[in-house]
Every structure is written in structure tokens, then in C-alpha cells.
Enzyme design. Structure first.
Site, short mmCIF file in Angstrom:
data_model
loop_
_atom_site.label_atom_id
_atom_site.label_comp_id
_atom_site.label_asym_id
_atom_site.label_seq_id
_atom_site.Cartn_x
_atom_site.Cartn_y
_atom_site.Cartn_z
N CYS A 1 -7.58 1.43 -1.16
CA CYS A 1 -7.23 0.67 0.05
C CYS A 1 -7.02 -0.78 -0.35
O CYS A 1 -7.92 -1.42 -0.89
CB CYS A 1 -8.32 0.78 1.10
N CYS B 1 -3.18 -0.16 8.97
CA CYS B 1 -2.32 -1.34 9.02
C CYS B 1 -1.01 -0.98 9.72
O CYS B 1 -0.55 0.16 9.63
CB CYS B 1 -1.99 -1.85 7.62
N CYS C 1 -0.90 5.87 7.08
CA CYS C 1 -2.24 5.39 7.44
C CYS C 1 -2.19 4.56 8.71
O CYS C 1 -1.29 3.74 8.91
CB CYS C 1 -2.82 4.57 6.29
N CYS D 1 -10.25 -12.38 21.03
CA CYS D 1 -9.67 -11.32 20.20
C CYS D 1 -8.63 -10.53 20.98
O CYS D 1 -8.18 -9.48 20.54
CB CYS D 1 -10.77 -10.39 19.67
N ASN E 1 -23.40 -16.79 15.47
CA ASN E 1 -22.34 -17.24 14.56
C ASN E 1 -21.86 -18.66 14.89
O ASN E 1 -21.55 -19.44 13.99
CB ASN E 1 -21.17 -16.26 14.63
N CYS F 1 0.84 -1.21 0.00
CA CYS F 1 0.00 0.00 0.00
C CYS F 1 0.88 1.26 0.00
O CYS F 1 1.80 1.38 0.80
CB CYS F 1 -0.91 0.00 1.22
#
Length: 457
Positions: A169, A90, A87, A405, A312, A81
Site C-alpha cells: 500500500c 484512494c 481498491c 472534515c 489535540n 499504486c
């Protein structure tokens, strides 16, 4: 090879100090030590010799950006990128994808070892897929720049509220990446261009939805512009005048249903564009498959799905024939999960209950009755109230699958399950849900120790 003591000497001429990067932290920054102080260096990779420029200094640590790379690490690659250096979307594009996965696995293992004081009996093979175009959910900032009479649409700059002047992106699907410039031109023409701070992207199997966060009503001319844009680019607009629950379909009203699928379990999961779903649908399918293989639900078993969201994991578990009780904190989410269950013909062996899972105890858990197995999928805060509520042996399920997470809270909760509640950590591994970011998604399997296993130990 430079001697460590020599590398860490401060220069009397105020020259940059070269340091060796020892590891990565949980934000994807290189970690080095200088005179007893920890230096966290953005853009540096393990094994590299670099100089750095500090932008925040404290007594015990410094935050810095990489200066010069004097010796590159084997994992360094050229970022794909063009906006990577500015940015904030990431942080690891300069690192080979396989090395990213290995680094995240080390982060998980280090957290389990140092925070939870546990080690898995088996390290599960890391799961990863496509590293580009994977992001089906995104929240783009919008900024009108009066001096240039222009609009920016994109992610925010690193450590800043400014919006990156981006035209594409790499981690979003190309069809959405190509919309960034047209969206900038569209917003420039709207009367509320200074009152539209955000565009949320939510992609499904059959429709692409853009949710406009509007702080003032649209004019008739605004509405006409949005309708023309939607027709030209084959998307659907939602408008969100308040909180996420206020989002509603604007145009076209007859667009296809927003959903994702789990083909392996013959499940279609409708969702609203502001509801939580995984940003990477292909990896979500792999995650569900691994979770179900570890949990191994059987007909007639009673299983709890804690922090069940839209279902889910609940619905695939039910598809295997088990009776599943899903627990979630919000009434709206519980209602949606119940609707999804009925939509997929699973209403008979599923039940959904609204519960604040951050405020439960042993008494609450005992009232729910015995569960053969349990799946836990909490937010970043983890599930400390859940694991401490399993203190009584007679209510402990014999198997727990924990999807996380945040490796730090997983490790903390694993310590409780193993050291207080008599479980063994049988396996753990990572799922690279967010390539090129430092985010670590992981999964762990716990099994209740029997008298025989305790005696064997």
C-alpha cells in the site's frame, strides 16, 4: 472543440456517448450533463473528453465509470499504486497532487457559497505535505478464501465487500506496507483465520500497534505464532474481542507507549490504538499550528474547545497560557483528555466536561459562562446545535475557529453564524490531510461583528 449539444446526443447505434467533464464532486468523481441528467463518472477529471459506462441509473442522475479517455486533462498522471483501479482506499491517484489540492479548495468555496450563502474575506493558502506513506491509521479487512485456502489482507474493492488481493500500500509507511504479505501468511496459520475479520493499524512515535479483531479465543499455538511474528517484525499486538473499548495489549506487554507529539507546543499525547487520532500526524501538526495562529489564545482568556477528543487543540491552547474548557461526548474520552492534560503539566488551566454537543441549546450555553474565544472540531455531522446555541449576543465569543472534515456541514453552520448570529467569515482554507482521496479537511475563522463594523458595512 466539440459542440456541447453534439457531445450530448444519444447514439442510435448504442455507441458510448462522449461527454466533457465540468468539475469534480465531493467523492472525487467527474461531473457531466447529458440531456438534463447529471452523470457522476469515476476516474474522469475536469476538462477531459471521455466516454462512460453507467452502473447505476436514476431519473435525474447516473453513476458511471470512465470508459475511454478521448482527450486527457492537464492534471492527469499515472497512478503510483498498482491496485488503484480496483481498491476503494484512494480515488484521486490519477490526478496531480497540486491539482487535487486546488480541486478541494474549490469544493470548499462552492459549498460555502451555495449552501451557506457566505464567502470568506480571505482564502487561506492551502496546506499540504507528503503525498505518500502518510497514513498512520488504517483499518484493514481480512478475508479467508476457502477455495484457495488463502487469506487476503487489505482495503475493500470499490463498491464491494471483497478484499483487494494486494501485496503493498503506497499511502501507508513502507515498514507497514511490507507487512501485508507476512500478515497474510500469519493469519493463514491461525486456527481462527475465518474468525478474524479486521486488523487495525495504529502507529506512534515509538511503537507500531496492530489490533486483531478476534471473534473466537486464540489457541496456545495461535498465541505462540503471534509472539514470534511480533518479535520478528518489531510490532505490538492488541486483541479486540468486542467493541473498540475491549482492545487490550497482548504482546509484548512491555512495549513503548503509543503516542504522538506536538513538538512546537512541547506536548506528548498518549492514546489507545482504537481511539480517534488524525491519520496523518505530520499534517496534524500543521493543522494545530494554523488553528492556534488563527485563534491567537492569550494568557487569562477563557476558551472553549468543543469536540475536544484527547485534547489535540485543548493542550496547545493551554500551553499558550489561556484557561481552556474541553467538551466531549464520551466519558472515556473526557477521562483520557484529563489524564493527558496532567501528563503535560497543564492540569491547572484545563477542565474537561462530558456533554452531548448534538443536544445543547441556548440555556446550556448560557450556563457555561462567557468564553472569549471558541474552537469547534466536530465530526462529519457538523455542529448545528452549537452554532444555534449562540443566538444571544452576550454569550457569543468574539472569535471562533472551526475545523471541519465535511465542507457541506461547515457551510451550513457558517450560514447560521454569519446570517443569524452576526459573525463575519474572515478566512477559510483547506488542509490536505488525506492525499489521493476526496476527503476535504478545512479550517475557518469567524469574528463577531462590532457596532463599528456593522455601521461601516
Amino acid at each position: 472543440m466539440y459542440a456541447c449539444s453534439r457531445l450530448q446526443e444519444r447514439s442510435t447505434a448504442n455507441m458510448p456517448v462522449p461527454v466533457v467533464i465540468e468539475s469534480l464532486d465531493q467523492e472525487g468523481r467527474g461531473v457531466a450533463h447529458v440531456e438534463g441528467k447529471v452523470i457522476f463518472i469515476e476516474g474522469a477529471l475536469p476538462g477531459e473528453l471521455v466516454t462512460y459506462n453507467a452502473y447505476r441509473k436514476k431519473s435525474s442522475f447516473e453513476l458511471a465509470q470512465v470508459g475511454r479517455i478521448l482527450k486527457s486533462g492537464f492534471a492527469r498522471v499515472a497512478p503510483q499504486c498498482r491496485y488503484f483501479d480496483i481498491c476503494g482506499g484512494c480515488s484521486l491517484q490519477h490526478m496531480d497532487v497540486r491539482s487535487q489540492v486546488a480541486a478541494k479548495q474549490r469544493v470548499l468555496e462552492d459549498n460555502l457559497r451555495h449552501i451557506g450563502k457566505v464567502e470568506p474575506e480571505l482564502i487561506l493558502p492551502a496546506v499540504y505535505g507528503s503525498a505518500w506513506g502518510y497514513r498512520y491509521r488504517a483499518r484493514l479487512s481480512v478475508r479467508y478464501v476457502a477455495k484457495k485456502n488463502a487469506v487476503l489482507v487489505g482495503f475493500r474493492e470499490k463498491r464491494s465487500s471483497f478484499v483487494v488481493d494486494m501485496q503493498a500500500c503506497e499511502i501507508m509507511p513502507s515498514r507497514i506496507s511490507k507487512l501485508i504479505m507476512p500478515l497474510r501468511k500469519l493469519v493463514e496459520r491461525l486456527s481462527i483465520r475465518q474468525r478474524l475479520p479486521q486488523i487495525e493499524v495504529s502507529l506512534g512515535e515509538d511503537v507500531d500497534v496492530l489490533v486483531l479483531r478476534i471473534l473466537e479465543p486464540l489457541t496456545p499455538q495461535d498465541e505462540a505464532l503471534l509472539k514470534d511474528f511480533a518479535d520478528q517484525h518489531h510490532i505490538q499486538f492488541f486483541l479486540q474481542p468486542g467493541g473498540p473499548e475491549t482492545a487490550y495489549p497482548f504482546y509484548p506487554k512491555d512495549a513503548a507507549e503509543l503516542n504522538y507529539t506536538l513538538p512546537e507546543f512541547d506536548i506528548v499525547m498518549p492514546f489507545n490504538p482504537t481511539e480517534f487520532t488524525q491519520v496523518n500526524p505530520s499534517m496534524n501538526r500543521v493543522l494545530v499550528r494554523r488553528a492556534l495562529n488563527l485563534l491567537d489564545p492569550q494568557p487569562a482568556e477563557r476558551i472553549a474547545d468543543l469536540f475536544c477528543g484527547l485534547g489535540n487543540f485543548t493542550l496547545p491552547i493551554a500551553r499558550r497560557g489561556a484557561d481552556v474548557v474541553g467538551f466531549e461526548g464520551g466519558a472515556a474520552m473526557v477521562r483520557r483528555a484529563s489524564e493527558n492534560s496532567k501528563r503535560n503539566g497543564l492540569g491547572r488551566n484545563t477542565q474537561f466536561i462530558e456533554t452531548n454537543l448534538f443536544d445543547i441549546d441556548e440555556t446550556w450555553m448560557q450556563k457555561q459562562g462567557y468564553f472569549d474565544k471558541m474552537l469547534i472540531d466536530p465530526p462529519r455531522e457538523g455542529a448545528i446545535a452549537v452554532v444555534t446555541s449562540l443566538a444571544e449576543e452576550e454569550i457569543r465569543p468574539r472569535r471562533i475557529v472551526y475545523v471541519s472534515c465535511n465542507p457541506a456541514t461547515l457551510a451550513r453552520d457558517a450560514g447560521v453564524l454569519v446570517h443569524r448570529n452576526g459573525y463575519s467569515l474572515k478566512a477559510a482554507g483547506i488542509v490536505n490531510m488525506f492525499p489521493h482521496t476526496a476527503h476535504v479537511e478545512s479550517i475557518a475563522l469567524f469574528e463577531k461583528e462590532t457596532v463599528e463594523t456593522r455601521e461601516h458595512k
